[in-house]
Scaffold this motif. Structure first.
Motif, PDB file in Angstrom:
ATOM      1  N   ASN A 293      43.836  38.044  28.276  1.00 44.70           N
ATOM      2  CA  ASN A 293      43.840  39.038  29.340  1.00 44.70           C
ATOM      3  C   ASN A 293      43.813  38.351  30.700  1.00 44.70           C
ATOM      4  OD1 ASN A 293      43.838  41.345  27.716  1.00 44.70           O
ATOM      5  ND2 ASN A 293      41.618  41.279  27.457  1.00 44.70           N
TER       6      ASN A 293
ATOM      7  N   VAL B   8      42.046  38.249  33.699  1.00 46.78           N
ATOM      8  CA  VAL B   8      40.743  38.702  34.165  1.00 46.78           C
ATOM      9  C   VAL B   8      40.443  38.095  35.533  1.00 46.78           C
ATOM     10  CG1 VAL B   8      38.267  38.761  33.671  1.00 46.78           C
ATOM     11  CG2 VAL B   8      39.916  38.906  31.797  1.00 46.78           C
ATOM     12  N   CYS B   9      40.011  38.944  36.465  1.00 44.23           N
ATOM     13  CA  CYS B   9      39.647  38.493  37.803  1.00 44.23           C
ATOM     14  C   CYS B   9      38.315  37.758  37.750  1.00 44.23           C
ATOM     15  CB  CYS B   9      39.563  39.687  38.745  1.00 44.23           C
ATOM     16  SG  CYS B   9      38.969  39.263  40.396  1.00 44.23           S
TER      17      CYS B   9
ATOM     18  N   CYS C 256      35.545  40.154  40.039  1.00 46.46           N
ATOM     19  CA  CYS C 256      35.004  41.424  39.543  1.00 46.46           C
ATOM     20  C   CYS C 256      34.914  41.498  38.026  1.00 46.46           C
ATOM     21  CB  CYS C 256      35.845  42.594  40.057  1.00 46.46           C
ATOM     22  SG  CYS C 256      37.542  42.597  39.451  1.00 46.46           S
ATOM     23  N   GLY C 257      35.602  40.589  37.331  1.00 45.29           N
ATOM     24  CA  GLY C 257      35.542  40.582  35.876  1.00 45.29           C
ATOM     25  C   GLY C 257      36.444  41.596  35.207  1.00 45.29           C
ATOM     26  N   ASN C 258      37.258  42.331  35.980  1.00 46.31           N
ATOM     27  CA  ASN C 258      38.147  43.350  35.416  1.00 46.31           C
ATOM     28  C   ASN C 258      39.490  42.753  35.016  1.00 46.31           C
ATOM     29  OD1 ASN C 258      36.222  45.362  35.900  1.00 46.31           O
ATOM     30  ND2 ASN C 258      37.008  45.746  37.962  1.00 46.31           N
ATOM     31  N   VAL C 259      40.149  43.390  34.039  1.00 48.49           N
ATOM     32  CA  VAL C 259      41.501  43.011  33.648  1.00 48.49           C
ATOM     33  C   VAL C 259      42.466  43.506  34.717  1.00 48.49           C
ATOM     34  CG1 VAL C 259      43.322  43.297  31.925  1.00 48.49           C
ATOM     35  CG2 VAL C 259      40.948  43.064  31.196  1.00 48.49           C
ATOM     36  N   VAL C 260      43.349  42.647  35.200  1.00 44.87           N
ATOM     37  CA  VAL C 260      44.237  42.964  36.315  1.00 44.87           C
ATOM     38  C   VAL C 260      45.664  43.138  35.810  1.00 44.87           C
ATOM     39  CG1 VAL C 260      45.083  42.213  38.569  1.00 44.87           C
ATOM     40  CG2 VAL C 260      42.766  41.609  37.846  1.00 44.87           C
TER      41      VAL C 260
ATOM     42  N   GLU D 248      47.272  44.622  27.319  1.00 46.81           N
ATOM     43  CA  GLU D 248      47.215  45.565  28.437  1.00 46.81           C
ATOM     44  C   GLU D 248      47.760  46.919  28.034  1.00 46.81           C
ATOM     45  OE1 GLU D 248      49.398  46.006  32.687  1.00 46.81           O
ATOM     46  OE2 GLU D 248      48.478  44.069  32.234  1.00 46.81           O
TER      47      GLU D 248
ATOM     48  N   ASP E  38      45.224  48.629  25.756  1.00 51.01           N
ATOM     49  CA  ASP E  38      44.111  49.116  26.566  1.00 51.01           C
ATOM     50  C   ASP E  38      44.512  50.369  27.336  1.00 51.01           C
ATOM     51  OD1 ASP E  38      42.611  47.062  25.661  1.00 51.01           O
ATOM     52  OD2 ASP E  38      42.843  45.787  27.441  1.00 51.01           O
TER      53      ASP E  38
END
Length: 298
Positions: free
Chosen positions: A48, A50-51, A54-58, A247, A250
């Motif tokens: 994934n 991942v930022c 922020c730890g979110n999938v981008v 992605e 998800d």
């Protein structure tokens, strides 16, 4: 054979003559591709985006490019920033000069492209290709592709114009090996023997005489393993065949959760049963109705 698809359209600027052309990649890779899998069960390894902040999938649409300077400054560039560069919009291949072909060191060659005439009359195209063949010279041009300008060599190959992008001089490393310093020159007898060996192996170059033995043997190994079966041969899941990445999966899951949540909110509330009036209140209403009737009769 699958028809080639053009990857660029523009024109060659040859003096006051413009030659409209389409550009095609001249080479293709036939190497066998591999995926990373979990050794335990053969499942595909997926990554994934991942930022780190922020730890979110981008998603790809939310990704920009950044440059980190030597003094620790990060500069973020968007597609609009790259679009402002003059070279990014060039759809012209300007001829800079014509040089003797033997003066171009092969180490500079990078990637090759075919040029196809893109006009109702290919006369100017044929004229340029023939002139290059007869002069034994190569045209040096500027070629901009995917927001990157390259110096390139344009020549004629069997009547077809070919562009070969060149490395810039500072992209070629200097070969400085101390092990060659102070080495004695070969003796005359040694050199004569070496030249005799070279002459005995001399031949004309025919690329079709050579094969990629590693890829051939690798293909044979894979075919044998598929035929014999065993623990290492695993049927590919339908999900993997469809080519869905993490992605997409998800996204589908998130949409499903949204639909479920919306369904719960939209469900009609159950009607509560009407409350029975208390006994005292009902008696009062009955007395009131009786008094009213009596008055009317009077």
């Amino acid at each position: 054979m699958e028809r080639m698809r053009s990857i660029w359209k523009g024109s060659i600027a040859f003096g006051l003559v413009n030659v409209p052309v389409k550009v095609y990649s001249a080479t293709e890779d036939h190497d066998i591709r591999f995926h990373q899998v979990h050794a335990k069960d053969g499942g595909r390894i997926k990554y994934n985006r991942v930022c780190s902040e922020c730890g979110n999938v981008v998603q790809y649409a939310d990704i920009d490019k950044a440059y980190d300077s030597d003094d620790g400054v990060r500069v973020v560039l968007t597609d609009d920033d790259f679009g402002k560069l003059p070279a990014a919009e060039k759809h012209e291949i300007p001829v800079l000069q014509f040089v003797p072909t033997e003066q171009i060191d092969p180490i500079l060659f990078e990637k090759s492209y075919f040029l196809e005439p893109d006009s109702s009359s290919p006369k100017a195209y044929v004229l340029l290709a023939t002139a290059l063949e007869n002069s034994d010279r190569t045209a040096l041009v500027h070629f901009t592709l995917r927001q990157r300008t390259r110096l390139a060599a344009m020549r004629s190959r069997d009547g077809v114009l070919v562009i070969q992008t060149l490395l810039w001089p500072d992209e070629v490393r200097a070969a400085e090996f101390s092990s060659l310093d102070g080495v004695d020159k070969p003796k005359a007898k040694e050199l004569a023997m070496a030249e005799t060996l070279v002459d005995s192996m001399a031949d004309d170059f025919d690329p079709t005489e050579f094969t990629d033995d590693y890829q051939v043997q690798l293909r044979e190994l894979l075919d044998e393993m598929i035929e014999s079966g065993g623990k290492k041969v695993i049927p590919v899941a339908e999900v993997e065949k469809s080519g869905e990445d993490a992605e997409v999966v998800d996204l589908v899951a998130a949409l499903q959760r949204s639909v479920d949540a919306a369904g719960k909110k939209a469900a009609p509330a159950k009607k509560k049963p009407a409350k029975k009036a208390p006994a005292k209140t009902a008696a009062k209403k009955a007395t009131s109705k009786s008094s009213t009737s009596e008055r009317k009769r009077a």
